[in-house]
Structures are given as structure tokens and as C-alpha cells.
Scaffold this motif. Structure first.
Motif, PDB file in Angstrom:
ATOM      1  N   VAL A   1       0.843  -1.192   0.000  1.00 50.38           N
ATOM      2  CA  VAL A   1       0.000   0.000   0.000  1.00 50.38           C
ATOM      3  C   VAL A   1       0.882   1.247   0.000  1.00 50.38           C
ATOM      4  O   VAL A   1       0.651   2.184  -0.775  1.00 50.38           O
ATOM      5  CB  VAL A   1      -0.960   0.015   1.210  1.00 50.38           C
ATOM      6  CG1 VAL A   1      -1.673   1.360   1.335  1.00 50.38           C
ATOM      7  CG2 VAL A   1      -1.966  -1.121   1.107  1.00 50.38           C
TER       8      VAL A   1
ATOM      9  N   GLN B   1      -4.712  -1.752  -1.434  1.00 52.60           N
ATOM     10  CA  GLN B   1      -5.577  -1.701  -0.252  1.00 52.60           C
ATOM     11  C   GLN B   1      -6.441  -2.950  -0.163  1.00 52.60           C
ATOM     12  O   GLN B   1      -6.659  -3.487   0.927  1.00 52.60           O
ATOM     13  CB  GLN B   1      -6.443  -0.448  -0.283  1.00 52.60           C
ATOM     14  CG  GLN B   1      -5.663   0.814  -0.016  1.00 52.60           C
ATOM     15  CD  GLN B   1      -6.518   2.065  -0.106  1.00 52.60           C
ATOM     16  OE1 GLN B   1      -7.680   2.013  -0.508  1.00 52.60           O
ATOM     17  NE2 GLN B   1      -5.939   3.193   0.253  1.00 52.60           N
TER      18      GLN B   1
ATOM     19  N   SER C   1      -4.357  -5.710   1.207  1.00 56.23           N
ATOM     20  CA  SER C   1      -4.117  -5.582   2.648  1.00 56.23           C
ATOM     21  C   SER C   1      -5.358  -5.955   3.451  1.00 56.23           C
ATOM     22  O   SER C   1      -5.247  -6.572   4.514  1.00 56.23           O
ATOM     23  CB  SER C   1      -3.617  -4.182   3.010  1.00 56.23           C
ATOM     24  OG  SER C   1      -4.636  -3.229   2.904  1.00 56.23           O
TER      25      SER C   1
END
Length: 97
Positions: A54, A75, A78
């Protein structure tokens, strides 16, 4: 994975390729894990890498070397890593929430 990360930072592979490699590494580590603690540790390492993706994606976008969509993909990776950690019984650190 380290090689792909370096290639990504020099814009020679896509983020998707790095995430795919990271996911394969996680799968291998989980296959080799014999305890819950080892599985949680594998998920924690995977999450650490995903959070780094990220930051790299954000920096690449800020430097006009990457796209906004690439940051969204990072994102997403993650978030998937966080979910995997939680499902394995691990806990998120305050900075990861």
C-alpha cells in the motif's frame, strides 16, 4: 517475492504479480505450518508485506509512476490479508486497524 518486489519498485512488473507471488508464498507457508502459532505468524508476515505494498503504491502514484487503481488494488490485498489473519485467530495491531 523479494525479487518481484524490487521489480515492481522499478516498474518492471505489476502490483498484481507481486500480490500473486505473496499469496503463493502464504499458501506454501500455511501448508508447512504445523501449529496455529505458525499459521498466525505466516498471516502476520503476509499482512506486513501487504501493508508495505500500500505504501509503495501510494508513493508511486504520488510520483506519477503508478495509478490510483493500483493503490486501490494494494488496499484490497491488505484487507484480504487482515481478514486472513483474523480468521486464523490472530489479532490486528493498533496501527493496522
Amino acid at each position: 517475492l523479494e525479487v518481484r518486489e524490487k521489480l515492481y519498485q522499478s516498474a518492471r512488473v505489476t502490483l498484481g504479480e507481486v500480490v500473486e507471488t505473496s499469496n503463493r508464498l502464504l499458501a506454501a507457508e500455511l501448508d508447512l505450518a504445523t501449529t496455529g502459532a505458525e499459521r498466525i505468524a505466516a498471516h502476520e508476515r503476509h499482512l506486513e508485506k501487504a501493508l508495505a505494498f500500500v505504501e509503495v503504491a501510494k508513493a508511486r502514484h504520488a510520483a506519477a509512476r503508478g495509478t490510483y487503481a493500483e493503490g486501490l488494488d494494494a488496499q484490497e490485498a491488505s484487507l484480504e490479508a487482515k481478514i486472513g489473519l483474523l480468521k486464523a485467530g490472530g489479532k490486528l495491531k493498533k496501527a493496522e486497524k
